[in-house]
Enzyme design. Structure first.
Site, short mmCIF file in Angstrom:
data_model
loop_
_atom_site.label_atom_id
_atom_site.label_comp_id
_atom_site.label_asym_id
_atom_site.label_seq_id
_atom_site.Cartn_x
_atom_site.Cartn_y
_atom_site.Cartn_z
N LEU A 138 49.36 2.93 -90.30
CA LEU A 138 49.74 2.42 -91.61
C LEU A 138 49.04 1.12 -91.98
O LEU A 138 49.06 0.73 -93.15
CB LEU A 138 51.26 2.23 -91.68
N ILE B 15 64.55 3.20 -83.42
CA ILE B 15 65.33 4.05 -84.31
C ILE B 15 64.48 5.19 -84.88
O ILE B 15 65.03 6.20 -85.30
CB ILE B 15 65.98 3.23 -85.45
N TYR C 105 51.65 -19.73 -92.97
CA TYR C 105 52.16 -18.53 -92.32
C TYR C 105 53.38 -18.80 -91.45
O TYR C 105 53.43 -19.74 -90.66
CB TYR C 105 51.08 -17.87 -91.47
N SER D 22 65.41 -4.38 -94.10
CA SER D 22 66.13 -5.23 -93.15
C SER D 22 66.86 -6.33 -93.91
O SER D 22 66.45 -6.71 -95.01
CB SER D 22 65.14 -5.87 -92.16
#
Length: 312
Positions: free
Chosen positions: A89, A41, A191, A170
């Site tokens: 990032l 997207i 995790y 999301s």
């Protein structure tokens, strides 16, 4: 009863495309930064914004792949204004370097789209030893936004335009770890890729909400969104997601043109002028989880994130 494809108050629905929600909009005076614009997207968002005349800055980790996307856009839209800048990032050093170079360029910022994201099945740490989902999906965007905020304020003031910050979250935010944020962020023993991803997506919403609160009185809005269920590169190779898609979500999977619609709607559509601190799905207002609306949790996340970014 919710029906896939039914139009909401905006006049758009889950089947609306990014081109449809921006139809008739001429935005040649705007400059937008889109992170993660090399695929999915992100690349469709970059294409449609360029189609509407926006000067698009593709902030990407893979500049070679970005060049291919840019060439494809220019082939279809010869007069498109698209530039590429490197940004990882997961690295605060890279984020700071990007922000410094952008500020040196003298370019304005009207729209900041925090789109990039990762979903890793294995526990991984960033360069700064922070769990990869949290580091990339939230913390990198948190630092980037803070570093570029003065430029956005200057642009808004000097050009008398509304700045827009858009966090791509999301519905996965509903599956975040419960309890204090710091308890799970770097805990390898507990995790779970789904819960870690969910935590980072919850952080996206809380970040936008706190920005909206802090920017009251400033002509800059901050909103978050769920793009829909899209079979993009983010989820490929994840067995759980494949099973969910095949058995449950196959009737609701969106095309990329539909998946980028809400992002482009929030970036350009005049219907959301002045709207801030909200969560959107299918280009319509929606309700996130109760934790995502928790103002104290938003403040806690802000302080926690400031502590992590100020010392790196």
């Amino acid at each position: 009863m919710w029906i896939f494809g039914r139009k909401g108050a905006s006049g758009f629905s889950a089947t609306s495309t990014a081109e449809e929600v921006t139809e008739g909009i001429h935005a040649s005076g705007l400059t937008a930064i889109v992170t993660g614009a090399t695929s999915g997207i992100g690349s469709e968002t970059a294409r449609v914004l360029a189609l509407r005349g926006v000067h698009v800055i593709m902030a990407v980790r893979n500049t070679e792949k970005a060049t291919q996307v840019k060439e494809t856009i220019l082939k279809d839209i010869p007069n498109a204004k698209v530039d590429i800048m490197e940004l990882d990032l997961s690295s605060m050093a890279s984020v700071r370097d990007f922000a410094a170079k952008y500020q040196s360029s003298g370019l304005p910022i009207h729209v900041l789209i925090n789109n990039a994201g990762v979903l890793s099945p294995q526990f991984k740490l960033s360069n700064e030893k922070i769990e990869l989902h949290f580091a990339t999906n939230h913390l990198g965007h948190f630092l980037l936004t803070n570093l570029l905020l003065e430029t956005m304020k200057t642009t808004s003031y000097e050009q008398n335009t509304e700045g827009r910050i858009i966090n791509v979250s999301s519905e996965g935010h509903r599956f975040a770890y419960s309890g204090p944020l710091s308890d799970y962020m770097n805990n390898e023993s507990s995790y779970s890729s789904i819960y870690a991803y969910g935590l980072s997506k919850l952080a996206n919403i809380l970040h936008a909400n706190e920005l909206a609160r802090l920017l009251k009185g400033v002509n800059i809005t901050a909103n978050s969104l769920h793009p829909g269920f899209i079979d993009t590169e983010l989820f490929r190779g994840h067995n759980i997601f494949s099973i969910i898609c095949n058995r449950i979500l196959r009737y609701f999977i969106k095309e990329l043109s539909q998946g980028a619609a809400t992002t482009c709607y929030l970036a350009l559509n005049p219907q959301v002028k002045g709207v801030t601190g909200e969560f959107f799905v299918d280009s319509n207002l929606a309700k996130p989880s109760s934790r995502a609306k928790d103002q104290e949790l938003a403040k806690e996340l802000w302080e926690f994130s400031m502590g992590l970014t100020s010392s790196k």
